[in-house]
Structure formats: structure tokens, C-alpha cells
Design an enzyme around this catalytic site. Structure first.
Site, mmCIF file in Angstrom:
data_model
loop_
_atom_site.group_PDB
_atom_site.id
_atom_site.type_symbol
_atom_site.label_atom_id
_atom_site.label_comp_id
_atom_site.label_asym_id
_atom_site.label_seq_id
_atom_site.Cartn_x
_atom_site.Cartn_y
_atom_site.Cartn_z
ATOM 1 N N ARG A 9 -26.973 -31.016 7.127
ATOM 2 C CA ARG A 9 -25.824 -31.033 6.194
ATOM 3 C C ARG A 9 -25.626 -29.664 5.538
ATOM 4 O O ARG A 9 -24.494 -29.201 5.376
ATOM 5 C CB ARG A 9 -26.080 -32.114 5.139
ATOM 6 C CG ARG A 9 -24.970 -32.323 4.149
ATOM 7 C CD ARG A 9 -23.765 -33.073 4.736
ATOM 8 N NE ARG A 9 -22.735 -32.170 5.205
ATOM 9 C CZ ARG A 9 -22.092 -32.288 6.360
ATOM 10 N NH1 ARG A 9 -22.349 -33.272 7.178
ATOM 11 N NH2 ARG A 9 -21.185 -31.407 6.709
ATOM 12 N N LYS A 29 -10.090 -14.820 -6.442
ATOM 13 C CA LYS A 29 -10.028 -16.279 -6.646
ATOM 14 C C LYS A 29 -10.941 -16.963 -5.640
ATOM 15 O O LYS A 29 -10.493 -17.658 -4.734
ATOM 16 C CB LYS A 29 -8.586 -16.757 -6.517
ATOM 17 C CG LYS A 29 -7.672 -16.182 -7.595
ATOM 18 C CD LYS A 29 -6.238 -16.669 -7.458
ATOM 19 C CE LYS A 29 -5.373 -16.057 -8.567
ATOM 20 N NZ LYS A 29 -3.937 -16.399 -8.421
ATOM 21 N N LYS A 81 -2.915 -5.479 -14.671
ATOM 22 C CA LYS A 81 -2.010 -6.625 -14.598
ATOM 23 C C LYS A 81 -1.092 -6.676 -15.808
ATOM 24 O O LYS A 81 -1.202 -5.865 -16.731
ATOM 25 C CB LYS A 81 -2.840 -7.900 -14.508
ATOM 26 C CG LYS A 81 -3.695 -7.934 -13.253
ATOM 27 C CD LYS A 81 -3.985 -9.356 -12.840
ATOM 28 C CE LYS A 81 -5.066 -9.371 -11.774
ATOM 29 N NZ LYS A 81 -5.703 -10.672 -11.649
ATOM 30 N N GLU A 111 0.286 -3.819 -11.199
ATOM 31 C CA GLU A 111 1.234 -4.899 -10.921
ATOM 32 C C GLU A 111 2.588 -4.553 -11.531
ATOM 33 O O GLU A 111 2.645 -4.141 -12.695
ATOM 34 C CB GLU A 111 0.662 -6.181 -11.573
ATOM 35 C CG GLU A 111 1.515 -7.413 -11.411
ATOM 36 C CD GLU A 111 0.892 -8.624 -12.110
ATOM 37 O OE1 GLU A 111 -0.363 -8.779 -12.060
ATOM 38 O OE2 GLU A 111 1.638 -9.391 -12.727
ATOM 39 N N ASP A 171 4.940 -8.294 -7.727
ATOM 40 C CA ASP A 171 4.703 -9.688 -8.062
ATOM 41 C C ASP A 171 5.992 -10.484 -8.108
ATOM 42 O O ASP A 171 6.976 -10.067 -8.727
ATOM 43 C CB ASP A 171 4.001 -9.742 -9.428
ATOM 44 C CG ASP A 171 3.307 -11.072 -9.635
ATOM 45 O OD1 ASP A 171 2.677 -11.562 -8.670
ATOM 46 O OD2 ASP A 171 3.397 -11.615 -10.753
#
Lengths: 283, 283, 283, 283, 283, 283
Positions: free
Chosen positions: C103, C138, C170, C200, C221
Site C-alpha cells: 500500500r 500549491k 504578488k 504579478e 494574472d
């Protein structure tokens, strides 16, 4: 120069490990035998020589992790100059804990302040030129993050932090690739878009080859001052230029005068002597 | 002087941590991009200056942990003198792994050989006297066991390994206890039967008080050579005598000539410069 | 695309932790109860659906760490396409160990192959354009290094590996700095010479401001395809252009057609379904 | 459904590891360069789509471990439904820390909320039947405890947590034992009195054999709905009945209508997409 | 009774930690000083008293982790009876390593064999009855998995391994819930389908209440033999019956004669004396 | 006798590991199912038998690490005698946390109090003699520091803490060295100046040989009381004298009457039964 502090989560494991290394399996035999449990004390961290302080957060943690009732009051910040006899910080709380944590706190503080001071001495020597002083990956095993932090406290700047955050093509890579151009092309093909590429060159032909392939930076290895100045002229702003070697405060100005952008120095992190800092109990 | 090697179980965690510190989250970008997977290489660890080698086991582990197909053949043992240009060890196997592990292997080897070499320089300076050179707890955080090992490789001897394996009564302990006699009595009452007790004394009165209480060793702090010789005469073999300070090869003979048993030196572990060792690929 | 394997030293801790998580305090109750100790078995890791394999080293380690007598023979390399029913690897050795490690081996293999397969599906969709597919930060907590590796196995490229290997400015950073130009200037002043800077931008005015300050890359973006194409034209090669969003194989070609250099996709690492791979015992 | 929270001692190591994975050796270059040290900020964790929230404790820890001066105020509990645009929690404190911890907090929250939401969608689809939705050991390596917690937040129930807390006899065990009866007898002989035994059956003959030996639960593998209903009738309450497979909200009602007690679904933990949650700074 | 061995991955961390605890920062001072590096030796692990052996894998690991050149040849398996003077295993290889690892190897072997022997003495006392001997969660911190393994080696069986693999409702839970029925209902509602539920009862009324709610097992606490026999009769096979307490080989037969299924004994793991095993060097 | 507490940094890892060992992957199923989240409770740690308490700090940590809202109020200190039924400490706070941490807290407290109580029973038996009771390296793996602490709480003293803080020459070392004198000389040559040397002697000839070489202590192994007294007379204060063996409170006075300085007893740490301590909830 006050650098942005490292997150506690990054440095606490180092301080814990250092304390446990010193405490062993039985703790501080001397202090436990001699110092009464309830006794409070006040002490000062005092510079024994002139230098730049770095590592106050780690020293503070050393005291707090031994006993949260110990308070450390910082009198100067990381990056500040301490004069001989100057008080860097004051510590108060249970005498036992202060004595038990003392050596670990000083070991961090002395080591990192030594690096910061060495860096600052070179930075001062090249003031007025555009040369930045940078350290290398020749760091003490396990301490890279805090040693690089100490370099920043001394006014130095950052080179690679490890094998994985930039590409630095050295002589052996070039030999294996069969030339600078081939090495640079392979590097560019593999590199992510946020990865810069630097290449070591031994002579002006290699330099021109590197520039032809568009490296972001060139490491000019083992060149005389004249040759360096010539190299800088050839580069003419198309790449960052880096010179390296065992630079001293005495030799640094001439090196910086060649016009290189960066002077990288391994000994800042691997061979700087500690800054002598002691702990004096209040009478 | 070839010291007994530390068990692999003691040093492997240090080498793993150092490698991971360098590899980061993506490994060796440069080598992975440029060096073909199957390529084999041979290289030599070469001393760039004269010194005593220490840390070969750690360097070997660095290569093996990166790739078990790398073999490192030692040409001289820890504790041996390497001459400039002398080959310390030979490495053969996958070129990628050799390049990836190189810096970590050299960082350990240079740091520990630097300590061994510094120790040996003092040991040589006091040859013919009975003085032993010992290091202190002023070690680089996390590296105490291997730094003390390097001191042994350089011919030095051991002081305390931590707060818990012997009692060392310092000025602050004495002040808190209200005198050397009280401090020694508290220490003796608490100490196990296999724990030795050393006490720091600042002057000859304190020395006599310490001898009266039967300390195993006395640390003669900040005394002139004359005073030291007098102290040694007073002790007359009833305790070990230790002098400390920032001793150099130049000052060591005179210090040893005072007849002290031990000279303890913090800078051997906290401020010795690395021994310059490089990795040269076979042409 | 066969990526350079991660060093075992980097992935072994993950595999150990995963095995221990499954073994708990008592090990495999079922297998221990039912399967005789001496029984040998042979089995195959078989793809149940088409996809790109990644993580074979981790699967192999899972078996070997449970029992070094288990041998895993790889039939295709990481980065290769497996067809439904295709054998990815063969495992032989003690039946108990194979069943116990099964597994964990499959959890790694399925998860990483799922990411590689998702990446490959987008990479295929943009073939013929210059767009590179890159993943983001992410990632699943604890698995960043191996998930980024899986993206490489699927033909994708690397974005930042963490907060510390590049600067990505950002919207919130820009708001705090009081504008793109100010943010970029602060970033440049602080960045080491091997650190690239991406910013960004939400609209074409911001884009021009960013270009004026010389950012290495711009993250465009939330722009329409038209707007993106216009942005690419404005940039005109002066910086890398990146578009981001929840791109699918269907939407990718049109996005790539805008001429952007990079398409970054978070779901490759945070939401790709596993590739269904099973373990079939030989009859 | 609000599950009992996991003890902090169980989840803190995961959050620490995830933060360190992101911080690397130098921390948040972007934020450190751009955001002033003293700046305070307020922000909200906002759902970008409808779903069930899980993992708030881990997100809170991520912020607190980066800076204990950050306060996170929860607006809805784990297990609650968040609507698109709905505020899940509010964060206030030093802007630097909020930005640095943001991605790690969101990675946990998105991943676990994705699992909770997927679970809830199936739970809703079988409402009114007696079927419980359970997850499996097909979890992301290292995250089993928190992923199983997320399933509980979504209204699902628990299957085995590992190899050691129950016996689950699968096809390969049966083949090795030489039949279901033998496998069950061996299992029963070895099992502790608090260990339940479940056995996988492929057809109705195997089912009857399993019932004859008194298994606590039967896993009805790969059966049509008709066959499942027949199996449930045969079992007639003598054991728990479990069906498994890649069930969707659409297919779940018909599966539940067969009367099985449990529907186990691997993809809830290995392939659920994240729930899209973002961090919006207050204007 | 030879139990299934625990995977090396489960026990190696314990052995490493124990060795490092003994080696400290300087290793085996005595052996390193006295025993020549090249000297080979042969020795035997010899039982000084009669008992059941357990922990051979851990002893073997202790020797191998200190020096892979040490070979340990097992003469009897875990679970076997050793007679006074009987050789349990033979060790050969470098004398230094054998001496250094000796104490750690013996500490594990003596501790676990002590538990196995204690267990076996009770198991023997109840032979011929249906009573199984089980241990509890009253284990030595950090050693639960290996102590439970030692109980199995002694012929005992398993109770819960921790708080999370079964439900055991004790008096305080019952008091808080407001009665046995309420407690059992809450437990059943929360329990996964593979989780068994046991409940502690103090008297026959509570017992009947527990049976009415269908508990899987009942812990009959502090009851006289008569009362226990009555309780067993009332249960009449509807649940497992467990008696607990500080049972001795003398008191065990009468307790088992009451017909209980299980006798749980805390002292097997928390208070069993070590089995005296020594290491004898070959002359 | 109240010993100096071990630093929290030394014991917290043990408590964390023990709690995680018990919590497993799902936490306290029983308590989570039955006890309401908000319920507060008060309880007392109560001695069920007479003995010396040790380990209160670890018990307190167990509760606090599970829930910082639990407060533990100590009613007697480590080293104090608890009478049957006596309250050792009071605990108040969330009922869930108290129940979840209970077993871990009691496991530490019972184990360490058992060692302290056993030690105290021997210490009491030799009161009035000069004999000190010391423990050995025969400790439970992983728990040496806290077990030695418990011995101190019982009035015992310290022997070696590990292989590296003193030299203890045993029969095998002597055999290898070719005699006691040779062994002692090698030891002295290698030992640091703060390392004491003890040597095991089997008869009076060996004893005289050891004294001739100036050992700090002699371990008189397996000697009759008469022989011991004779040995003590021969030593006449020139070294510490240690007798060892499985001493009981009954046999201890006669042993102490021989005049030995130290009685070392392995079973204090490896075979002492726990002190029975329970947790009673307030009605």
C-alpha cells in the site's frame, strides 16, 4: 546593518540541539550542586572587543529554553557595532538557568558575531566602490542559514544558499561538458525560469565564450587585478562580475577598484574567529 | 596522532544533515543539468597547505550517502601530516555524485583538519614539557563531539565534554557560594564518585583554599608566568594545574615552562581557520 | 521525460515515515497472521490506466525498507508512458514483506504518477508552442520535492521551490509597497545576485511599470486571451511572461497561442487524481 | 459535522515540517524585502467555492508558528459548509508573518477541505439510507491522520487507520491461505480480542464461506448492484457489508440502495481536488 | 512461542537511540583506551537463569549498528526457553565493538526477556483453561511496541495498543456519560465498523446493562472469584469476559477457573524483573 | 530527598514520544466519543501504596502537552514519601484532556516512583553507615537520564551516566590488556584529566595490583562479606570501594557493614516494580 530576523521556527532546532549537546544526560552538575534553587541574578552580555553583533535571537532562545523565567533585554540590535566593554544585552532571572545556558548562548553569539565582524571589516574596506561582499557555500555543517544571516548582519550579501537555488558552473562541469558554451547550453535547457546561471572562467577567451551564451554572472577565478579590470571592461555590464579569493581588509580596496560587482569570500564563514563576548554577573 | 574513530552511528546524523542542507528541495541543479548520468570519474582530495588531517570518515560518508557506488580510498589517516599538494584520499565513481557531495565532504574535512592542525601547532610548541593541550566547551554548536575528536587528532587531550561529565567551579559559582571552600564542599557533597572536580582560582590565596578542600584540579586564571610558576610550586602535585587563555605557538613554550599540567585553549575549536583542502579531478 | 533522480538521502525519510504511519505499533496483523514466514512470491506493479509513471525509486525503497530481500525490477523508467495493463515493475521476494509494503509503495507511485500524467496531458496540449508548463508552491504539505520531481517526469518545468529561492511579488506586496515600481526597487535592493525577480501584474499599465523597472519575469494574472497576447507583444522578450490559472488540456492550446513563455498550474500538484496502479501476484 | 479535533501534539509536527519546507534556508525573500517590519495587517480566509471546511487548527498553527503575534479568529468550524465568498476565518497581526505563512496555511486548509467536501457530497447523496461512507488506507503519505480527520469533518466514518488496528483479508491473503475459511481461521487464532476481522469476497460462494467462519465484516468486491443486493440478503445482518469502488455522487444512491452498510471510497483521500480558499487582505 | 518479528524499520530507531544514549559525546572511553583496534573476539550471550528469550533482533541490531563487522549467530529463537547457562546467541567480530554494544544489547534483551518470562509463567499456570493472558497500556514509555511483542513471545495475547485502536469504556467515562447504556450508545455511534468496544463493569447490574447494549467485551473489575464465575455465567458467550489485576502464577489457576476469556495483567510490562543474561567472552 | 529537576528541554521529548505512542493515528477514541467537549473536571493523583514520588514534572508535562488548559497542582515534591491514599497532585481542567493524558502521566510517574522507592528502601537499610547506594548503566533503553534522576530522588547517588564520562575497567578489558596493571596504564594514558578510573577486581591480589597503579575506585566483584571487609582494610582509603550485586533491604546492612563506600545495584533501574499510583476523579 540590521537584517530581517530568521523565523524562530528555523533557528529553535539549532538552539535545542546545542543545549542538549551541553546538558548531556545529567545537566549542569556544577550549578546544580552549588547554586540555590531560588536565587535570582542579573548579568550582562559584554563585548570584550570591537565588532558587529549577530545572533541575539539565538542567545535569547538559549536562555528561555533553559528557563522561561529568564528575560533577556537586548541593548543593541544584530548588525550594530559593539565597543569593547559595551553591554550587548542584559539577562535576569534564576541564577541557575543563566549559568546553565551561558556557554551555549555565548557560543552562538560569538560565532555569528565573528562572522558579522569579519564581513563588516571587508565591507568597510570597499565602501565607495560598487563591490558587494558575498559569502559562499563553504559554511560550517549544519549552520548555513544562520551563518548567511550573520553575513547579512555584517553588511554582506547572499550568494547561493545551496546546490538547488542557482546554477554555478565550475571548472569540472566545464571540462565534463567539453567547453563553456556546451555547459551553459545544457544549464539553460534545464534551468527553471527563476534560476540564474553563473559560470566560472579562467581567462578572457572563456569569458567571451560565456558572454556569448548569455550567462547571468561570471566568476573570474584567480585573475590578477589587471586581468580583472580588463575582464570587467569586456563584460561591460552584460553580466554580473564576481571575483573570489582569500581577501583581506588590506587587499580588498584594490580588488574592488577593478570594478567587479561582487567579491566572494569563503573564509568569512569557515575561518572567521569568534568575537569575544562574555557574561558578567552584576556584583 | 591517530585517534580512535567515532562510531558511525555518532557522526552519520551530522553528515546527513549537512548534505540535506546543501541539497535543499531540488538537489544539485548544476551537476544534474550538465553531467551525464553514466559518467564515471576519479578525483583526489589534495591538501593545499601543510596541516594535520581530521575528518576522513565524515568525508567518506558524505560521498557514500550521496551514492554508495562512490569509493573513497584513504591515503593518510586522521592525525597524519599532509604536505602541500599531498593526496589525502582518492575518490572514484559516478561523476555526478562526486560533484554533488564535494562541498559537504570538504566542509567537514577542512573544518576538522583546521582544528587538528591548530592543536598540533601548539602541541609541537610545548613538546618536551609535561603540558598537555586541551580544548574547552567553546565549540561550534552541534559539532562538539567531532571537534573534540579533531583536537585528539592533533595530539590534544580532553577537557569536559559537557556540563554533566565533570564539575568545573568558576568565579560566578564561587561568588554565589560565598567562597571557594563552600563551593568545593557543596560540589563534593553532590558529586558522584566518578566525577572529578576542578576549581578556578584567581590568586594564590584562593589556590591554597582550594587545595585545602582537595580539588582534583585547579584552573589558574589570568596569571602571569611568574605567578603561574609559583602556583605550580604551591600545588606541588596535589592537584592537576591548568592554565588557560588565547595561547599561540609563540607564547606556548613559556607558558608550558611554568610547569602547568594543562593548557586549555578555546580558540582551537571556535576560531581555528580551516585547513585548505581541495578536490582535483583526474585529467 | 526521464528526470534526474532525487538522491536517496532526500526521499528515504519520506518513505520511512509513510511505512511507519501504516505499520503503527503492531505491524501488519493480517499478513502476519495468514502468510507463512518462509513463503516467496512474485508480483507485478501494473497500470490500470494510461499515464506517465513517476516515483519508482520511492516504491522500490518501500519494499526494500520492509525487507531487504525483496527485489524490485523496474520495467519502465520514471517519465515513461504506461499503457493500461502494462507492467511497470516486477517484485520478488518474501510474500509477507511484499504484502506489507504494497500500500505504501502504491500510495507514492499512484500519487506521483498522477501528477506526472496530469502534467504530461497539458504538455502534450501545448506541444509546438514555446509555452512551458510549470507547477507552483500549491503542493501537498511535506511532499514538495517529490511532487516537483513528478512534474518534471511529466515534462513540466520548475517554478520556485520555496519562499527563499526567488522573489515573486504578488498583489499584496504591491499594495503594501505602494506600487509595482516601489516593490521592485525594494526587491532588487535586497536580492542576491543569483536571485531572479518576478512580479504579478493585473493590467497593462502595471505591466509597463514592471518592465520599466526591469523585472525578470511577469505573472499576467487573470487576463483574457486577447489581453494576454497584447501583454506578450508589449513585453517583447524583455522578460519572461507567465500566465496562470486552472488550465485544462482543452483550454491550454489557446492559452499557449497567446505567446506566453510559461503556464503555471496549481492543480497539477494539489488536485491531480492518482494514476491507478495495482499490484498483481503471479498466479 | 464537527469532528473531535486532533490533539495539537499530533498535528504540530506536520505544520512545522510544511513551514520549514517552504522557508528553506533563507526564509521569505519577497516579504522580507518589501514589507516593513512593524506593519500590521488584517486579512480573511475566504472560500472561492462552496464546500466543507476542514483543517482550521492547522491553518491557525501555521500562522502562530511563524509569529505568535498573529491571531486567527475562526468564523466557522471544521465540518461547516462555506459558501462562495464566505469568510472562514479572520487573521490579524504582523503583515510579514501573515504573508509568509499564507501558502502553508492554505495548502493544509485547501487539501483537507477538499477531502471533507468530497466526502460530504457522497454522504449527502446517500442520505436516508443506512450506508456509511468510509475512506481507506489510500491516503497521501505522511498525512493519514489529518486526511481521516477531514473525512470525519465531511460526515464520513473510519475504516482501518493502518495495518495494525484491524484485520482485512484480501484476495492475495486468501490465495496464499488456500481459501477463505483457512484465512479466517488463521486470522482469528492470531487476533487480539479487540481486533475485528473483515474479509474480501468476490462471489456469493466465498461470501457464504466467510459467514460460516464468522467474519465481522465482508468486503463485497466488484459486484453488480443486483449481486450486491443479493449478498446483503444472504448476510442478513450477521456481518457488516461493505462495497467499494470509485463511487460518485451520481452513482452513490443506487449503490446505497442495495442495502450495504458501508461504502468505502479511496479517491476521497487520494484524488479529491482541493477546495479553493484564498486569503484576502483588508483594503 | 515464536512471534512474528517486528519490521526492522520499527525497532531500529529504538536501538539507535539507546546506543547514542550510552555513547554520549565521546564514545566508550574504557574500550577505546584498552582494547587494540584490530583485535577480534568471540563471545556468547548466556542465560544466567531460566526464562523465555525475547528481543534477539534488537540485540543483533545493537552489535551491527556499532560495527557491521560483528556477526551475531542466534542459538535459540525469541519465544524459546533458555536454561541457566544456556547459550542464547554467539557474537564474533571486532572486540571493541562487542564491548561497546554489550550493555545496550543486554539491556534490551534482559528487559524484553523478563517480560516474556513473566508472561510465560502465567500462561503456563492457566494451561488447560480457555483463559488468554493479555497485557495492558501500562507499558514503559517509548517501548510499547516491543514490550507487547515480548508478551507475545511469552505466549500472551494483545489488548489495545493505544487509545486509538479500540474503545475501552472505564468507570470515569461511565460516570460522565451518566450510565453504562449511555456510554455504550455514544461509543457505538462514534466507532468505526472495525472498532470493538469493551466496557468496564463493577457489579452484575452494570454487567446486564452492558450486555443489553451489546458490548463486544466486558472488563469485570475487582470481583471475587465467585462473583466472576457468576458474571461469566450471565454473559454466557454473548461477549468476551476479561478479569484484571495483579495476578501471580499462584493465583492465576483459580482466576482462570472462573471461566473468564481473558486475564489482563499490567505488571507484565511495567514491573517484570529483567531476565538475567550476560555476555561471556570465549577464553 | 528532592533532587535538582532536569531541564524541561531534556524531558519534553520523552513525554511527547510517549503521548504520541498512545494517541496513535486517531487519538482517544473512547473519550472523544463519550465525554462532551466543554466538560471540566477535577481529579487527584493518589498513591495506592507507600513510596517515594518521582517524575511529577513529566506527569505535569503529559497533561499540559495534551491540553494547556489543564493545571496540575503538586501536593508533594519529588523525593517525598507518599502514604497509601495520599494525594500526590491535583489536576483540573477539560475532562477530555485529563482522561487522554492519564495513562501516559501515570506510566512515567509509576515507573520513576518505583525506582525512587526501591532506592529509598535500600538507602534506609544502610542509614548510619557510610555506604552510598548507586545505580548502574543497566537502565531501560531511552530512559537513562530520568531513571538516574529517580535514583537521586530516592536518595541514591550517581555512577557513570554512559560509556563516555568515566572509565570502568571490567574483567574482559583486563583479560585483553593482559592484566590489571597494563589495563590501568593504558586507561590513564588515554584519560582526560577530569576522567576518573575505576577497575573491577575479583580477588585481593588483583586489588593490590590496582592500588599499585592508583585507580580512583575499585569494584569488588562477587566477594563474600569477609573478603569485602578485608579488601576495604587493604584499600585503607586510597581508593573508593564499590560492592555490587542484587542487594535487598535485608542483605544491605551486612554488606554496608563491611565498610565499602558504594553499593551499586542494577535492579533499581531495570527491575524495580512500579509504585501503584492512580487517578481519582472528584465525585
Amino acid at each position: 546593518m540590521t537584517p530581517v530576523p530568521l523565523a524562530r521556527i528555523m533557528v529553535e532546532p539549532l538552539v535545542r540541539a546545542a543545549l542538549l549537546e551541553d546538558l548531556g544526560r545529567a545537566g549542569d552538575l556544577t550549578t546544580d550542586a552549588i547554586v540555590p534553587a531560588g536565587l535570582a541574578a542579573r548579568a550582562a552580555l559584554v563585548a570584550r572587543e570591537r565588532g558587529i553583533v549577530a545572533g541575539l535571537d539565538l542567545a535569547k532562545l538559549a536562555f528561555e529554553l533553559i528557563d522561561p523565567n529568564i528575560a533577556m533585554q537586548v541593548e543593541c540590535e544584530d548588525g550594530a557595532m559593539a565597543a569593547p566593554g559595551g553591554v550587548i544585552a542584559r539577562v535576569s532571572g534564576p541564577a541557575r538557568g543563566i549559568l546553565t545556558a551561558e556557554r551555549t548562548a555565548l557560543n552562538f553569539l560569538g560565532h555569528l558575531s565573528g562572522i558579522a565582524s569579519a564581513t563588516a571589516s571587508i565591507v568597510a574596506a570597499v565602501r565607495g566602490t560598487k563591490a558587494k561582499i558575498v559569502c559562499t557555500r563553504k559554511t560550517t555543517p549544519g549552520l548555513r542559514a544562520v551563518e548567511k544571516y550573520a553575513v547579512r548582519a555584517g553588511g554582506g550579501a547572499s550568494h547561493r544558499f545551496g546546490l538547488d537555488d542557482a546554477i554555478l558552473i565550475k571548472d569540472n562541469h566545464i571540462a565534463i561538458a567539453g567547453g563553456i558554451a556546451q555547459a551553459l547550453r545544457r544549464a539553460r535547457a534545464a534551468a527553471g525560469h527563476l534560476v540564474k546561471i553563473e559560470v566560472e572562467v579562467d581567462n578572457l577567451d572563456q569569458l567571451k565564450e560565456a558572454l556569448g551564451e548569455g550567462g547571468d554572472a561570471v566568476l573570474l577565478d584567480n585573475m590578477s587585478f589587471d586581468r580583472l579590470a580588463k575582464a570587467v571592461a569586456i563584460v561591460d555590464g552584460r553580466a554580473m562580475t564576481e571575483a573570489s579569493g582569500r581577501v583581506t581588509p588590506e587587499s580588498a580596496p584594490a580588488l574592488a577598484a577593478t570594478g567587479v560587482d561582487l567579491i566572494s569570500i569563503g573564509w568569512l564563514t569557515h575561518s572567521a574567529a569568534v568575537l569575544d563576548i562574555g557574561l558578567d554577573f552584576d556584583a
